[in-house]
Write a protein that holds these residues in place. Structure first.
Motif, PDB file in Angstrom:
ATOM      1  N   TYR A 130       0.825  -1.205   0.000  1.00 35.82           N
ATOM      2  CA  TYR A 130       0.000   0.000   0.000  1.00 35.82           C
ATOM      3  C   TYR A 130       0.862   1.259   0.000  1.00 35.82           C
ATOM      4  O   TYR A 130       1.970   1.260   0.554  1.00 35.82           O
ATOM      5  N   PRO A 131       0.368   2.363  -0.570  1.00 37.14           N
ATOM      6  CA  PRO A 131       1.061   3.645  -0.441  1.00 37.14           C
ATOM      7  C   PRO A 131       1.158   4.032   1.037  1.00 37.14           C
ATOM      8  O   PRO A 131       0.303   3.659   1.851  1.00 37.14           O
ATOM      9  N   LYS A 132       2.180   4.818   1.389  1.00 32.38           N
ATOM     10  CA  LYS A 132       2.434   5.148   2.794  1.00 32.38           C
ATOM     11  C   LYS A 132       1.252   5.830   3.462  1.00 32.38           C
ATOM     12  O   LYS A 132       0.935   5.557   4.623  1.00 32.38           O
ATOM     13  N   MET A 134      -1.852   5.469   2.736  1.00 32.49           N
ATOM     14  CA  MET A 134      -2.883   4.460   2.940  1.00 32.49           C
ATOM     15  C   MET A 134      -2.548   3.582   4.140  1.00 32.49           C
ATOM     16  O   MET A 134      -3.434   3.217   4.926  1.00 32.49           O
ATOM     17  N   VAL A 135      -1.267   3.239   4.290  1.00 33.05           N
ATOM     18  CA  VAL A 135      -0.837   2.445   5.446  1.00 33.05           C
ATOM     19  C   VAL A 135      -1.173   3.177   6.742  1.00 33.05           C
ATOM     20  O   VAL A 135      -1.697   2.595   7.695  1.00 33.05           O
ATOM     21  N   PHE A 136      -0.862   4.472   6.771  1.00 34.41           N
ATOM     22  CA  PHE A 136      -1.139   5.274   7.972  1.00 34.41           C
ATOM     23  C   PHE A 136      -2.632   5.280   8.298  1.00 34.41           C
ATOM     24  O   PHE A 136      -3.039   5.063   9.448  1.00 34.41           O
ATOM     25  N   ILE A 137      -3.460   5.478   7.275  1.00 36.50           N
ATOM     26  CA  ILE A 137      -4.903   5.543   7.495  1.00 36.50           C
ATOM     27  C   ILE A 137      -5.440   4.188   7.958  1.00 36.50           C
ATOM     28  O   ILE A 137      -6.195   4.093   8.931  1.00 36.50           O
ATOM     29  N   LYS A 138      -5.035   3.128   7.242  1.00 32.72           N
ATOM     30  CA  LYS A 138      -5.554   1.793   7.561  1.00 32.72           C
ATOM     31  C   LYS A 138      -5.106   1.342   8.950  1.00 32.72           C
ATOM     32  O   LYS A 138      -5.910   0.802   9.723  1.00 32.72           O
ATOM     33  N   LYS A 139      -3.839   1.552   9.280  1.00 29.30           N
ATOM     34  CA  LYS A 139      -3.367   1.135  10.602  1.00 29.30           C
ATOM     35  C   LYS A 139      -4.096   1.907  11.702  1.00 29.30           C
ATOM     36  O   LYS A 139      -4.385   1.354  12.773  1.00 29.30           O
ATOM     37  N   THR A 140      -4.392   3.177  11.432  1.00 31.21           N
ATOM     38  CA  THR A 140      -5.066   3.999  12.435  1.00 31.21           C
ATOM     39  C   THR A 140      -6.443   3.444  12.762  1.00 31.21           C
ATOM     40  O   THR A 140      -6.797   3.262  13.929  1.00 31.21           O
TER      41      THR A 140
END
Length: 393
Positions: A130-132, A134-140
């Motif tokens: 995933y784009p960075k 997107m990673v931040f949003i999904k992990k959140t």
């Protein structure tokens, strides 16, 4: 039993035919046969096209309702007062909103049904794809509000491997909610393949000669390029057969073809497309071995299928794959991007096909692989579902 109502929520369903869709089809068709009233709520999308499937359908005794998949998915038209179970398959932002709605119903005392989540690795995916942002949003949302909702709303979480179970629990999900029920095999795996396979697949296999096989979507997570690179060091009569359809656009497929061309391997890398049923198992059985160098798997149906046909399996040493394949016992685990070591292991198996060590691996794999059918998986799900229904009434 009295007809109990199940509403399934999944982004994709038949005719899409990747791991999640196979899991849903093979287990719930059995539950439908024994009396569950099942509706599948899904999108009108296939893996490659959007908004192309009909609004309604009936497949394997299950009613199918399809919706246009928008920016935030779709909201399923469920009779919340009449359903007994709501079963989510996968975990993403779309499910997040539906879970919030169910949470609100629970707060107001209007949740009279059970909720099951089978994340299929969606709660703890391979983040590198995933784009960075997107990673931040999904992990959140996965590991904060998502974890809260799983603990507050969901009755049981079905992990498909102990690796996935441990990953889910490590993020704060109540361990008592997480149960491991692994995946199974289609009935076709147990049949007389030589007798029942089509003439077409028999001709294809004959023309292929000696080959190694990997089955799965043509998708970046499957890491086909590592196997392609290893082919440079493998005898020139050996072909690499990739059996699976393209997910999304053709960008990754074109990348693989370009790599094969650069390495002078175009005639040895065979994209055979989607093969199903008896023909799939015939194609597997006649391979020299199975390779599966994916960068992430929560279980891996296709390696299980390879084992059932007595193949030595070479897999990437990551996620749930080493739980299926024990290095040196029933195959070999290789570092995910190490194409040279992979080539050495492939050559070892090719050179020692008749050696007792390799023959014993094949026997162990066939015995283990055939132990778990989709029927036995569905029986475990049925017991869990009945227990949850009784507790929510």
């Amino acid at each position: 039993m009295d007809n109990k109502k199940i509403d399934i929520i999944s982004k994709y369903f038949s005719p899409a035919n990747a791991g999640i869709e196979v899991n849903i089809t093979e287990t719930y068709k059995i539950l439908a046969e024994i009396g569950w009233d099942i509706t599948v709520h899904t999108s009108k999308d296939t893996l490659t096209e959007s908004n192309v499937l009909p609004d309604t359908d009936r497949i394997f005794g299950m009613e199918v309702k399809r919706y246009k998949f928008g920016k935030f998915g779709y909201f399923p038209k469920i009779n919340w007062d009449k359903t007994d179970l709501v079963c989510f398959h996968n975990f993403n932002v779309f499910f997040f909103f539906v879970l919030m709605y169910i949470g609100a119903r629970k707060l107001f005392g209007r949740k009279k049904f059970g909720v099951i989540l089978t994340p299929h690795g969606g709660f703890n995916p391979e983040w590198s794809i995933y784009p960075k942002i997107m990673v931040f949003i999904k992990k959140t949302y996965h590991f904060t509000v998502g974890t809260f909702l799983l603990n507050f709303v969901v009755d049981k979480i079905r992990a498909v491997s102990n690796w996935e179970r441990n990953e889910i629990i490590s993020k704060g999900v109540n361990s008592n909610k997480v149960l491991t029920i692994s995946n199974g095999l289609e009935d076709d795996a147990y049949k007389d393949l030589e007798k029942l396979a089509s003439k077409d697949i028999k001709n294809k296999v004959k023309k292929l000669g000696r080959y190694i096989i990997q089955i799965g979507r043509i998708y970046i997570i499957k890491n086909y390029e590592t196997v392609i690179k290893s082919m440079v060091y493998i005898p020139s009569d050996i072909k690499f057969v990739i059996a699976g359809g393209v997910e999304g656009n053709n960008e990754y497929l074109n990348k693989l073809k370009k790599l094969a061309k650069e390495l002078g391997l175009l005639d040895r890398i065979i994209f055979i497309g989607v093969i199903r049923g008896i023909d799939k198992y015939y194609l597997i059985k006649n391979a020299q071995m199975m390779v599966h160098m994916a960068i992430w798997e929560s279980f891996c149906n296709v390696v299980h299928e390879g084992m059932s046909q007595g193949l030595v399996c070479l897999v990437a040493n990551n996620t749930a794959l080493p739980l299926l394949i024990k290095n040196g016992i029933n195959g070999y685990c290789v570092e995910t991007k190490d194409h040279k070591t992979l080539a050495k292991k492939i050559n070892y198996v090719l050179e020692n096909k008749n050696h007792q060590v390799v023959r014993d691996m094949c026997k162990r794999n066939k015995k283990f692989g055939l132990e778990e059918s989709w029927t036995s998986v569905a029986e475990k799900m049925n017991m869990m579902y009945l227990d949850i229904v009784s507790k929510n009434k």
